[in-house]
Scaffold this active site. Sequence first.
Site, short mmCIF file in Angstrom:
data_model
loop_
_atom_site.label_atom_id
_atom_site.label_comp_id
_atom_site.label_asym_id
_atom_site.label_seq_id
_atom_site.Cartn_x
_atom_site.Cartn_y
_atom_site.Cartn_z
N GLU A 124 0.85 -1.20 0.00
CA GLU A 124 0.00 0.00 0.00
C GLU A 124 0.88 1.24 0.00
O GLU A 124 1.80 1.35 0.81
CB GLU A 124 -0.89 0.04 1.24
CG GLU A 124 -2.01 -0.97 1.25
CD GLU A 124 -3.25 -0.51 0.50
OE1 GLU A 124 -3.27 0.63 -0.01
OE2 GLU A 124 -4.21 -1.29 0.44
N HIS A 143 -3.55 -2.81 -8.35
CA HIS A 143 -4.85 -3.29 -7.90
C HIS A 143 -5.88 -3.17 -9.02
O HIS A 143 -6.70 -4.05 -9.23
CB HIS A 143 -5.28 -2.52 -6.65
CG HIS A 143 -6.30 -3.22 -5.83
ND1 HIS A 143 -6.94 -2.58 -4.80
CD2 HIS A 143 -6.81 -4.46 -5.86
CE1 HIS A 143 -7.80 -3.42 -4.23
NE2 HIS A 143 -7.73 -4.57 -4.86
N ASP A 161 -6.88 1.99 -8.07
CA ASP A 161 -5.56 2.30 -7.50
C ASP A 161 -4.44 1.47 -8.12
O ASP A 161 -4.69 0.35 -8.57
CB ASP A 161 -5.59 2.14 -5.97
CG ASP A 161 -5.99 0.77 -5.47
OD1 ASP A 161 -7.00 0.22 -5.94
OD2 ASP A 161 -5.27 0.23 -4.59
#
Length: 160
Positions: free
Chosen positions: A91, A131, A141
């Site tokens: 992330e 993603h 994203d």
Amino acid sequence: MRQGTEWFPSPNFRRAKREIQFIVIHATATSGISSPREWLCNPASKVSAHYLIGRDGKILQLVEDSNISWHAGESSWAGKTNLNNSSIGIELVNANDGKMNYPEEQFEACLKITSDMAKEFKVKLSNIVRHLDIAPVRKTDPAGFPWDDFKMRLHDLGVA
């Protein structure tokens, strides 16, 4: 724990023997690191990732590489489904609005850890994905991430 990271464990994972075949890059849809860190480590969220990279390049490791984090959701790539079982999730702290930049420190940290893991786990360059690639109907994203440059730099670092 991976060298160069700070351990901030999430309870949201599953232990399992697995082969890591994919690395999935995400964006948090936030601008600060505290909120996503707390969310990814909150049992009520039922989500996690292996790594969280701040805008300053600081890397938090939330789940051991050998365990399954809950980052990909319903997903598919290269004939495989449920990519949580065979991937590492990274992330990046970013608003995911396509406008907020990805600072050089964050980009370089993501590049290094992705390159290191791709070599360690023998992940092909074609299996390093966003993603949005593995869940195109649901996800956007990491919006605005310089993907082509990232993949070219991985190739230059020896990821095939």
